[in-house]
Design a protein around this motif. Sequence first.
Motif, PDB file in Angstrom:
ATOM      1  N   TYR A 138      17.378 -34.160 -44.821  1.00 43.72           N
ATOM      2  CA  TYR A 138      16.978 -35.703 -44.977  1.00 43.72           C
ATOM      3  C   TYR A 138      15.490 -35.867 -44.493  1.00 43.72           C
ATOM      4  N   ALA A 139      14.976 -34.986 -43.613  1.00 42.68           N
ATOM      5  CA  ALA A 139      13.585 -35.010 -43.460  1.00 42.68           C
ATOM      6  C   ALA A 139      12.527 -34.680 -44.628  1.00 42.68           C
ATOM      7  N   THR A 140      13.175 -33.531 -45.218  1.00 42.91           N
ATOM      8  CA  THR A 140      12.402 -32.978 -46.431  1.00 42.91           C
ATOM      9  C   THR A 140      12.412 -34.045 -47.404  1.00 42.91           C
ATOM     10  N   HIS A 141      13.559 -34.548 -47.573  1.00 34.43           N
ATOM     11  CA  HIS A 141      13.642 -35.627 -48.878  1.00 34.43           C
ATOM     12  C   HIS A 141      13.170 -36.977 -48.370  1.00 34.43           C
ATOM     13  N   GLU A 142      12.557 -37.157 -47.297  1.00 36.28           N
ATOM     14  CA  GLU A 142      12.443 -38.552 -46.865  1.00 36.28           C
ATOM     15  C   GLU A 142      13.237 -39.767 -46.791  1.00 36.28           C
ATOM     16  N   ILE A 143      14.413 -39.410 -46.471  1.00 40.21           N
ATOM     17  CA  ILE A 143      15.671 -40.410 -46.524  1.00 40.21           C
ATOM     18  C   ILE A 143      15.680 -40.613 -45.048  1.00 40.21           C
ATOM     19  N   PRO A 144      15.754 -41.934 -44.646  1.00 36.15           N
ATOM     20  CA  PRO A 144      16.178 -42.328 -43.254  1.00 36.15           C
ATOM     21  C   PRO A 144      17.725 -42.147 -43.150  1.00 36.15           C
TER      22      PRO A 144
END
Length: 393
Positions: free
Chosen positions: A238-244
């Motif tokens: 999720y951090a890689t995809h910048e999704i909270p």
Amino acid sequence: MSISRHYVLAAGGTGGHLIPAFALGQELLHRGHHVALITDERGAKIPGAPDKIATHILPAGRITRNPGSWLPGVRAIAQGRLMARRLYDSFEPSAVIGFGGYPAFPALLGAFAENVPTIIHEQNAVLGRVNRFTARQVNAIATAYPDILRLSPRYQDKVHLIGNPVREEVLALRDQPYPPMSADGIFRVLVTGGSQGATILSDVVPDGLARLPLNLRRRLQVTQQCRAEDIDAVRQAYATHEIPAELATYLPDLPERLGWAHLVIARAGASTIAELTCAGRPAILVPLPSATDNHQSYNVKEMVHAGGARAIAQASFTPVELAKQIQKIALEPGALENAAKAAKGCGRPLAVSDLADLVESFGKAPIMHIIKPKADKSSGFAPSPALAKDMAQ
């Protein structure tokens, strides 16, 4: 004034069996009755049992297709049956209610031997093994779906469509509206794989959400239940995809999170579907392919047919397919709201009170101080290869 009676609930050691048992137990306590629970060691560790319910652990012989399991399995069942009869002699239940799973089997056998009224409740759309084996002798069969596979037409006269009891916190969501979502508002997604999480959801969902169009992806707010061994990798994805995303191995406030979710991605367990339809939340469901008799694939049919959910077989559950299905339901104006309404239409919010009414209809006369004849406490249950073969099927 209602008469206080004694009831015994018997359930296998999984949340799917015990959650409805706990709900019924709480309702019977509210009605002034006394309740005892029979389960195995696993079931005794599952949280949620009402405080006033005494738990009794009985041996639960598991009989599989392996003939080597038959003799020890039948011996354990016989021992459990004897222990159940001893419990009934002191507790004097007005009825025994089985919720499936191997621990329910000796409890029901003991009830048959003591001529105690019996009811079975089937949570899934396929009648489970223990319920199949006891259906002929029980007084009533409570079901969660209108159509139940592997339920013989011979027993239709004692079938009652009840639904699956849900927690009071989930039941309260039924009176709350579907959370509004404007075209540029936050899109809240809840991901849960049941009591233990699901690795397939951890592997697929982050990458699937990352494939959504930018205008939708930027609005995402995700809560996901993960297995402990998966959570670090999911957090990194999720951090890689910048999704909270908020991740946890256990969500004690799941009903609250369900209340504000716009879309749920989940397995297709009976309790999950009961909660989704009671609250009225649209879902993308991934049936567990290894579930006994493939029952999760049948659990989804009513909700999918109504338009409240989309089902994706695990073999087809890829990031590309997930993104495609989310877009179909999230980008079409009014689609999520319509799906929520359809899901709610499948709900049976009166399940726990209806089941309690059914249970109370099978009650003995009030316990009187009388001299009872001495019951035969021998097991009366000799190991039978035929029985073992039937149970393994």
